[in-house]
Scaffold this active site. Sequence first.
Site, PDB file in Angstrom:
ATOM      1  N   THR A 150      43.718  27.998 -13.219  1.00  0.00           N
ATOM      2  CA  THR A 150      42.571  28.074 -12.302  1.00  0.00           C
ATOM      3  C   THR A 150      41.826  29.390 -12.455  1.00  0.00           C
ATOM      4  O   THR A 150      40.614  29.456 -12.266  1.00  0.00           O
ATOM      5  CB  THR A 150      43.075  27.916 -10.852  1.00  0.00           C
ATOM      6  OG1 THR A 150      43.571  26.595 -10.701  1.00  0.00           O
ATOM      7  CG2 THR A 150      41.983  28.152  -9.836  1.00  0.00           C
ATOM      8  N   THR A 200      48.821  28.591 -11.873  1.00  0.00           N
ATOM      9  CA  THR A 200      49.801  28.940 -10.830  1.00  0.00           C
ATOM     10  C   THR A 200      50.913  27.903 -10.685  1.00  0.00           C
ATOM     11  O   THR A 200      51.934  28.185 -10.073  1.00  0.00           O
ATOM     12  CB  THR A 200      49.112  29.115  -9.465  1.00  0.00           C
ATOM     13  OG1 THR A 200      48.466  27.895  -9.120  1.00  0.00           O
ATOM     14  CG2 THR A 200      48.131  30.270  -9.491  1.00  0.00           C
TER      15      THR A 200
HETATM   16  N1  GLU Z   1      47.212  22.979 -12.816  1.00  0.00           N
HETATM   17  C1  GLU Z   1      46.721  24.241 -13.157  1.00  0.00           C
HETATM   18  C2  GLU Z   1      47.754  25.187 -13.707  1.00  0.00           C
HETATM   19  O1  GLU Z   1      48.855  25.365 -13.235  1.00  0.00           O
HETATM   20  C3  GLU Z   1      45.940  24.851 -12.060  1.00  0.00           C
HETATM   21  C4  GLU Z   1      46.710  25.475 -10.956  1.00  0.00           C
HETATM   22  C5  GLU Z   1      46.353  26.888 -10.774  1.00  0.00           C
HETATM   23  O2  GLU Z   1      46.184  27.619 -11.732  1.00  0.00           O
HETATM   24  O3  GLU Z   1      46.226  27.298  -9.598  1.00  0.00           O
HETATM   25  O4  GLU Z   1      47.456  25.781 -14.661  1.00  0.00           O
END
Ligand code: GLU
Length: 345
Positions: free
Chosen positions: A29, A109
Amino acid sequence: MGILVPGAGVIGLTARPKAGVVLIGTGGTIAGRGASPVNTSAYDCSVLSIDDILADLPAAASIADISAEQLFQSGSENFGSAQLLQLGKRISSLLKRDDVDGVVVTHGTDTIDETAYFLHLTLKSAKPVVVVGAMRPPSALSSDGPLNLYNAIVVAASPLAHGKGTLVVANDEIHTARDVVKTSTFKQEAFRSPYGPLGYIVEGKPVFYRLPARPHTVESEWSIDEIDVLPEIGIVYAHGGMNDSMVRAMLDSGVKALIYAATGNGNVATSVVASLVDARARGIHVVRGSRTGGGMVIRNAAQPDDHYDWLVTDDQVPHKARILMMLALTGEHNARTLQNAFLTY
Ligand code: GLU
């Protein structure tokens, strides 16, 4: 040669004016973009390059001499052993360079806590490694991305972060990779450590209040430079009305160990016990954990682990217990060394 500064670790006598920090982009993200500023939860992930992200953060240049490289461009839900090994080996080689004082990894994340824990247990350096993500893409109103990244660079450049293992920085907090877990699908306050963060970043300055109590990095028994393959390990998530079908399916999947995310303090439904006994009979290690997200699972309490030759996770959540178990299985091992890994790390 260096001087020991109380609370700051060793600083080179020929100190450069600014710390050298390498950013490694992997997607997530923090590299995302939404159609409009109100898209805080629905947006495209992993579209901005690490150079794009850095270009939007001119203030970072005053903290450190920064270079950036793109290793992956993917949501972290896609990361497996190949990515962990590639990332770990790249960081290891960077940390050996005299002009690199710290490394920041921008990361999705979803599995940031797993990757950070893996690095925490396998990097052989006291230099800071900070894994950072964002809950809102840079295009969103009140994105946490730019400040999280700025703070991550601050921590990676700081002598105060030396010797503290791999850290996860988010929402003004500095977490040890050993403890941190993602606990929300959308809130900026998504990262929690059961015993609290190690410290904060306030006004661009890191402040530490606690130290990781358990061994890591230079004190851990694993080195990323010596690991080329990681074993397959599965997790079975328990629920009310549980039967043994998921465990039985896993027995034929080629896993070397199975983490059983049990209810409560590691209880195993009567309907499942025989399948886990069968797992062990087939040479698959069984690790009793808890789906609760907090507290420990005590050996021989809810189940007779000595009798079944099962293991317990101590207080580690199932998805991070999987990371530790992968490492514990890489070298010479037996039931005692495997159990000790959970009680030690
Ligand atoms: N699904 C993505 C990931 O883990 C987005 C989640 C995020 O980065 O907050 O890369």
